[in-house]
Design a protein around this motif. Structure first.
Motif, PDB file in Angstrom:
ATOM      1  N   GLY A 220     -71.910  44.555 124.379  1.00 40.58           N
ATOM      2  CA  GLY A 220     -72.898  44.202 123.376  1.00 40.58           C
ATOM      3  C   GLY A 220     -72.696  45.037 122.131  1.00 40.58           C
ATOM      4  O   GLY A 220     -72.031  46.080 122.147  1.00 40.58           O
ATOM      5  N   ARG A 221     -73.277  44.575 121.035  1.00 37.75           N
ATOM      6  CA  ARG A 221     -73.231  45.286 119.753  1.00 37.75           C
ATOM      7  C   ARG A 221     -74.591  45.927 119.517  1.00 37.75           C
ATOM      8  O   ARG A 221     -75.626  45.315 119.781  1.00 37.75           O
ATOM      9  CB  ARG A 221     -72.895  44.305 118.626  1.00 37.75           C
ATOM     10  CG  ARG A 221     -72.891  44.917 117.232  1.00 37.75           C
ATOM     11  CD  ARG A 221     -72.436  43.907 116.200  1.00 37.75           C
ATOM     12  NE  ARG A 221     -73.250  42.703 116.186  1.00 37.75           N
ATOM     13  CZ  ARG A 221     -74.400  42.591 115.518  1.00 37.75           C
ATOM     14  NH1 ARG A 221     -74.876  43.610 114.824  1.00 37.75           N
ATOM     15  NH2 ARG A 221     -75.078  41.455 115.529  1.00 37.75           N
ATOM     16  N   LEU A 222     -74.596  47.157 119.056  1.00 36.25           N
ATOM     17  CA  LEU A 222     -75.843  47.872 118.851  1.00 36.25           C
ATOM     18  C   LEU A 222     -76.761  47.107 117.914  1.00 36.25           C
ATOM     19  O   LEU A 222     -76.398  46.791 116.783  1.00 36.25           O
ATOM     20  CB  LEU A 222     -75.563  49.269 118.284  1.00 36.25           C
ATOM     21  CG  LEU A 222     -76.795  50.153 118.053  1.00 36.25           C
ATOM     22  CD1 LEU A 222     -77.477  50.475 119.378  1.00 36.25           C
ATOM     23  CD2 LEU A 222     -76.410  51.427 117.320  1.00 36.25           C
ATOM     24  N   GLY A 223     -77.946  46.789 118.433  1.00 40.96           N
ATOM     25  CA  GLY A 223     -78.953  46.154 117.599  1.00 40.96           C
ATOM     26  C   GLY A 223     -79.869  47.186 116.976  1.00 40.96           C
ATOM     27  O   GLY A 223     -80.136  47.163 115.772  1.00 40.96           O
ATOM     28  N   SER A 224     -80.341  48.113 117.786  1.00 37.03           N
ATOM     29  CA  SER A 224     -81.197  49.178 117.270  1.00 37.03           C
ATOM     30  C   SER A 224     -81.245  50.324 118.270  1.00 37.03           C
ATOM     31  O   SER A 224     -81.157  50.120 119.479  1.00 37.03           O
ATOM     32  CB  SER A 224     -82.617  48.660 117.002  1.00 37.03           C
ATOM     33  OG  SER A 224     -83.199  48.143 118.187  1.00 37.03           O
ATOM     34  N   THR A 225     -81.381  51.514 117.736  1.00 38.28           N
ATOM     35  CA  THR A 225     -81.618  52.693 118.564  1.00 38.28           C
ATOM     36  C   THR A 225     -83.122  52.838 118.726  1.00 38.28           C
ATOM     37  O   THR A 225     -83.864  52.794 117.736  1.00 38.28           O
ATOM     38  CB  THR A 225     -81.026  53.951 117.906  1.00 38.28           C
ATOM     39  OG1 THR A 225     -79.619  53.753 117.723  1.00 38.28           O
ATOM     40  CG2 THR A 225     -81.250  55.170 118.773  1.00 38.28           C
ATOM     41  N   LEU A 226     -83.582  52.983 119.946  1.00 40.68           N
ATOM     42  CA  LEU A 226     -85.012  53.062 120.223  1.00 40.68           C
ATOM     43  C   LEU A 226     -85.450  54.517 120.312  1.00 40.68           C
ATOM     44  O   LEU A 226     -84.647  55.403 120.623  1.00 40.68           O
ATOM     45  CB  LEU A 226     -85.325  52.325 121.519  1.00 40.68           C
ATOM     46  CG  LEU A 226     -84.813  50.874 121.572  1.00 40.68           C
ATOM     47  CD1 LEU A 226     -85.093  50.257 122.934  1.00 40.68           C
ATOM     48  CD2 LEU A 226     -85.433  50.037 120.467  1.00 40.68           C
ATOM     49  N   ARG A 227     -86.717  54.761 120.037  1.00 41.30           N
ATOM     50  CA  ARG A 227     -87.211  56.143 120.072  1.00 41.30           C
ATOM     51  C   ARG A 227     -87.006  56.761 121.445  1.00 41.30           C
ATOM     52  O   ARG A 227     -86.674  57.936 121.559  1.00 41.30           O
ATOM     53  CB  ARG A 227     -88.691  56.185 119.701  1.00 41.30           C
ATOM     54  CG  ARG A 227     -88.957  56.015 118.214  1.00 41.30           C
ATOM     55  CD  ARG A 227     -90.334  56.523 117.859  1.00 41.30           C
ATOM     56  NE  ARG A 227     -91.375  55.846 118.636  1.00 41.30           N
ATOM     57  CZ  ARG A 227     -92.548  56.382 118.949  1.00 41.30           C
ATOM     58  NH1 ARG A 227     -92.811  57.627 118.601  1.00 41.30           N
ATOM     59  NH2 ARG A 227     -93.442  55.694 119.630  1.00 41.30           N
ATOM     60  N   TYR A 228     -87.245  55.960 122.482  1.00 41.05           N
ATOM     61  CA  TYR A 228     -86.994  56.383 123.848  1.00 41.05           C
ATOM     62  C   TYR A 228     -87.075  55.164 124.754  1.00 41.05           C
ATOM     63  O   TYR A 228     -87.324  54.048 124.281  1.00 41.05           O
ATOM     64  CB  TYR A 228     -87.972  57.483 124.303  1.00 41.05           C
ATOM     65  CG  TYR A 228     -89.444  57.168 124.099  1.00 41.05           C
ATOM     66  CD1 TYR A 228     -90.146  56.371 124.998  1.00 41.05           C
ATOM     67  CD2 TYR A 228     -90.138  57.705 123.017  1.00 41.05           C
ATOM     68  CE1 TYR A 228     -91.483  56.094 124.825  1.00 41.05           C
ATOM     69  CE2 TYR A 228     -91.490  57.435 122.834  1.00 41.05           C
ATOM     70  CZ  TYR A 228     -92.162  56.632 123.738  1.00 41.05           C
ATOM     71  OH  TYR A 228     -93.486  56.366 123.568  1.00 41.05           O
ATOM     72  N   HIS A 233     -88.735  60.837 128.056  1.00 41.68           N
ATOM     73  CA  HIS A 233     -87.561  61.650 128.356  1.00 41.68           C
ATOM     74  C   HIS A 233     -86.298  60.812 128.553  1.00 41.68           C
ATOM     75  O   HIS A 233     -85.245  61.361 128.852  1.00 41.68           O
ATOM     76  CB  HIS A 233     -87.815  62.487 129.617  1.00 41.68           C
ATOM     77  CG  HIS A 233     -88.103  61.675 130.847  1.00 41.68           C
ATOM     78  ND1 HIS A 233     -89.368  61.195 131.138  1.00 41.68           N
ATOM     79  CD2 HIS A 233     -87.300  61.244 131.840  1.00 41.68           C
ATOM     80  CE1 HIS A 233     -89.322  60.516 132.269  1.00 41.68           C
ATOM     81  NE2 HIS A 233     -88.072  60.524 132.718  1.00 41.68           N
ATOM     82  N   GLN A 234     -86.382  59.489 128.350  1.00 43.78           N
ATOM     83  CA  GLN A 234     -85.230  58.612 128.545  1.00 43.78           C
ATOM     84  C   GLN A 234     -84.730  58.087 127.203  1.00 43.78           C
ATOM     85  O   GLN A 234     -85.495  57.499 126.435  1.00 43.78           O
ATOM     86  CB  GLN A 234     -85.607  57.423 129.445  1.00 43.78           C
ATOM     87  CG  GLN A 234     -85.968  57.817 130.873  1.00 43.78           C
ATOM     88  CD  GLN A 234     -86.536  56.636 131.645  1.00 43.78           C
ATOM     89  OE1 GLN A 234     -87.742  56.437 131.683  1.00 43.78           O
ATOM     90  NE2 GLN A 234     -85.650  55.852 132.253  1.00 43.78           N
ATOM     91  N   ALA A 235     -83.427  58.273 126.926  1.00 47.86           N
ATOM     92  CA  ALA A 235     -82.820  57.703 125.716  1.00 47.86           C
ATOM     93  C   ALA A 235     -82.609  56.209 125.922  1.00 47.86           C
ATOM     94  O   ALA A 235     -82.433  55.736 127.044  1.00 47.86           O
ATOM     95  CB  ALA A 235     -81.482  58.382 125.435  1.00 47.86           C
ATOM     96  N   ALA A 236     -82.635  55.436 124.826  1.00 52.52           N
ATOM     97  CA  ALA A 236     -82.521  53.984 124.955  1.00 52.52           C
ATOM     98  C   ALA A 236     -82.020  53.360 123.661  1.00 52.52           C
ATOM     99  O   ALA A 236     -82.174  53.925 122.570  1.00 52.52           O
ATOM    100  CB  ALA A 236     -83.864  53.368 125.337  1.00 52.52           C
ATOM    101  N   ALA A 237     -81.432  52.196 123.796  1.00 46.24           N
ATOM    102  CA  ALA A 237     -80.983  51.411 122.641  1.00 46.24           C
ATOM    103  C   ALA A 237     -80.955  49.947 123.049  1.00 46.24           C
ATOM    104  O   ALA A 237     -80.878  49.610 124.234  1.00 46.24           O
ATOM    105  CB  ALA A 237     -79.599  51.854 122.179  1.00 46.24           C
ATOM    106  N   LEU A 238     -81.042  49.071 122.064  1.00 46.93           N
ATOM    107  CA  LEU A 238     -80.946  47.630 122.285  1.00 46.93           C
ATOM    108  C   LEU A 238     -79.576  47.163 121.819  1.00 46.93           C
ATOM    109  O   LEU A 238     -79.172  47.431 120.686  1.00 46.93           O
ATOM    110  CB  LEU A 238     -82.037  46.887 121.508  1.00 46.93           C
ATOM    111  CG  LEU A 238     -81.923  45.353 121.488  1.00 46.93           C
ATOM    112  CD1 LEU A 238     -82.142  44.775 122.882  1.00 46.93           C
ATOM    113  CD2 LEU A 238     -82.910  44.750 120.499  1.00 46.93           C
TER     114      LEU A 238
END
Length: 538
Positions: A220-228, A233-238
């Motif tokens: 996938g291509r990065l859509g957005s970096t999420l706050r968490y 305590h969990q990193a996340a991205a769409l």
């Protein structure tokens, strides 16, 4: 054999003196080339890119002049040449490499600007087999991988999005690129070629109807970096897969705060559910909380459908997600904003509706541009320790003709319509799922319980609470129908539904005790139909 470690540490800064530009997407390429030329960078190019630069009056050398070999086979063979790959792969500080480059007349390439044939877009547009194959890029990925491997000396860009950072670095470092930038762009380059190959292999597997290929890649291509993620305590991205299925991932956000991980997950659940209902037949609204529906209804208008959906569980609806199968109108928007709502998602929205929602600054309004096809094939993926669980998306549907009446009493036409409605909802409720429906609206939902009878009792209690909130004397489940996402292993779940007031049941069937369950239904005067299809959702 083992590969020896590099003998030469790459320099921190490498001047860009010679660049190879070969792009399909020509966005920004003329401006980039012009700025490179003002720095005295020699530009080598191919085919359509060279033509575009020529037309813009930018001095450019045709790659064929460099290689001494013309483009052949309709351009299939043009960059696959030692003078290209030697220029990309040569270690400038290695005497043996430098000698080979001099002996064979290979000039170094300090910058590679490449983007690939649009294979993903071609497939998404429904291209035939031959067209899809023709859009598989070969020379581009080969050059990208070569340049990225040699990032100690070469900088590579794979998207017009990379150009600003490249030009900023050249300005800041007197025409040179820093090692950190070359590293970062090399990592992105490998990710791009990996995603590209994943798209090709996935297309081949689908075309060949291979449900379990020996190797499976997802990208996938990065859509957005999420706050968490689900928790702080969990990193996340769409990431966007590019399959063009209308929904939360590609929707236009008209207003409101940035979406959180949980917002995205719940909004996806809501929109997939409401897509089960044809907007040409009726307005439908789904209210979701923690990925489960707390109210779903059809109506003549969205405002009516929303009011009926809200009645099912007005307490849980607070802070929920609202999904609509028709464009949001002013009447529906006026009702929805009366309670705190996290997200509204719809195919479109009127200007009046947008203005009404705008009064709630934190409320996210998403315009998806269409409804996802509930019947369309696709895959779902879940991670497990050291593995991926991959399956077809649950696109299973049943129609009236698919139902088998197994009790003495036939369902009435009204019950039958409610049964089919309830079945669509049960498909989107976490197992074990029990759904009570009356007049094309949920009146009680029991989700995610370890025991089916517990789900039936929770849903019944919800129906009682909803009635009390509406000022009614009797439970909304009285006179309802009930759907179970899987068979009743015992009659107790069925009896709990009957006790709550349900008059008809829809379930898959297939239990060793079906006869006992059918007998219990007959004893209570219930009508029961079986679908032969279950809808577990974990």
């Amino acid at each position: 054999m083992a590969v020896s470690p590099a003998k030469f540490a790459p320099p921190d800064h490498v001047p860009v003196r010679r660049a190879l530009l070969s792009v399909f997407d020509k966005t920004g390429i003329v401006d980039l080339a012009r700025k490179l030329r003002t720095r005295g960078v020699e530009i080598v190019s191919t085919g359509g890119t060279r033509a575009a630069l020529d037309e813009a009056g930018i001095a450019v050398t045709d790659l064929a002049e460099t290689t001494g070999f013309p483009e052949i086979m309709d351009g299939r063979v043009k960059t696959l040449h030692p003078k290209v790959h030697g220029g990309l792969l040569g270690l400038r500080d290695d005497p043996a490499h430098a000698e080979a480059m001099e002996t064979h007349g290979i000039a170094g390439i300090d910058l590679l600007v490449v983007n690939l044939y649009p294979f993903e877009d071609t497939v998404a547009a429904g291209a035939d087999y031959a067209t899809a194959v023709e859009n598989i890029d070969i020379g581009g990925p080969a050059m990208i991988r070569a340049a990225a491997k040699n990032h100690g000396y070469v900088v590579v860009t794979v998207s017009p999005d990379d150009y600003p950072a490249l030009l900023e670095a050249l300005d800041a470092h007197d025409g040179a690129t820093p090692y950190a930038l070359r590293q970062r762009l090399a990592a992105k380059a490998y990710a791009r070629t990996a995603a590209y190959d994943a798209a090709v292999s996935t297309w081949f597997a689908a075309t060949l109807e291979d449900d379990a290929p020996a190797w499976r890649s997802f990208a996938g291509r990065l859509g957005s970096t999420l706050r968490y993620g689900e928790n702080p305590h969990q990193a996340a991205a769409l990431y966007l897969t590019g399959d063009r299925r209308p929904g939360v991932a590609t929707a236009r956000q008209v207003q409101g705060k940035a979406l959180s991980y949980n917002n995205i997950n719940d909004t996806d659940a809501a929109y997939e559910l409401v897509a089960e209902f044809d907007p040409d037949s009726s307005a439908a609204v789904a209210i979701i909380k923690h990925a489960n529906p707390c109210g779903v209804a059809e109506g003549d208008s969205l405002a009516e459908a929303y009011a009926r959906a809200l009645r099912c569980d007005p307490v849980s609806a607070f802070g929920g997600i609202v999904a609509l199968n028709r464009p949001l109108d002013a009447a529906a928007a006026t009702e929805i904003v009366k309670i705190f709502t996290e997200v509204i998602i719809a195919p479109d929205a009127s200007n009046e509706a947008i203005a009404i929602v705008a009064a709630k600054k934190n409320l996210r309004l998403l315009i998806a541009g269409g409804l996802p096809d509930a019947r369309a094939p696709g895959l779902t993926v879940k991670t497990v320790a050291s593995g991926l669980l991959v399956q077809d998306r649950d696109a299973g549907m049943v129609a009236e003709a698919d139902l088998k009446v197994v009790t003495r009493r036939q369902p009435t036409p009204v019950e039958l319509a409610d049964l089919l409605f309830a079945w669509r909802i049960a498909k989107h409720v976490k197992s074990n799922a029990i759904v009570y429906v009356r007049d094309l609206a949920t009146v009680g939902v029991g989700a995610g319980q370890m025991s089916r009878v517990d789900s039936a009792m929770i849903a019944a209690r919800k129906a009682e609470q909803a009635a009390k909130a509406a000022g009614l004397d009797e439970s909304l489940a009285i006179g309802s129908v009930v759907a179970s996402d899987a068979f009743f292993p015992f009659a107790d779940g069925l009896l709990a539904a009957a006790e709550a007031g349900a008059t008809a049941v829809i379930q898959p069937g297939g239990s060793m005790r079906d006869d006992e369950v059918i007998a219990a239904a007959d004893e209570r005067g219930l009508a029961m139909v079986m679908t032969g299809m279950r809808h577990f959702r974990h």
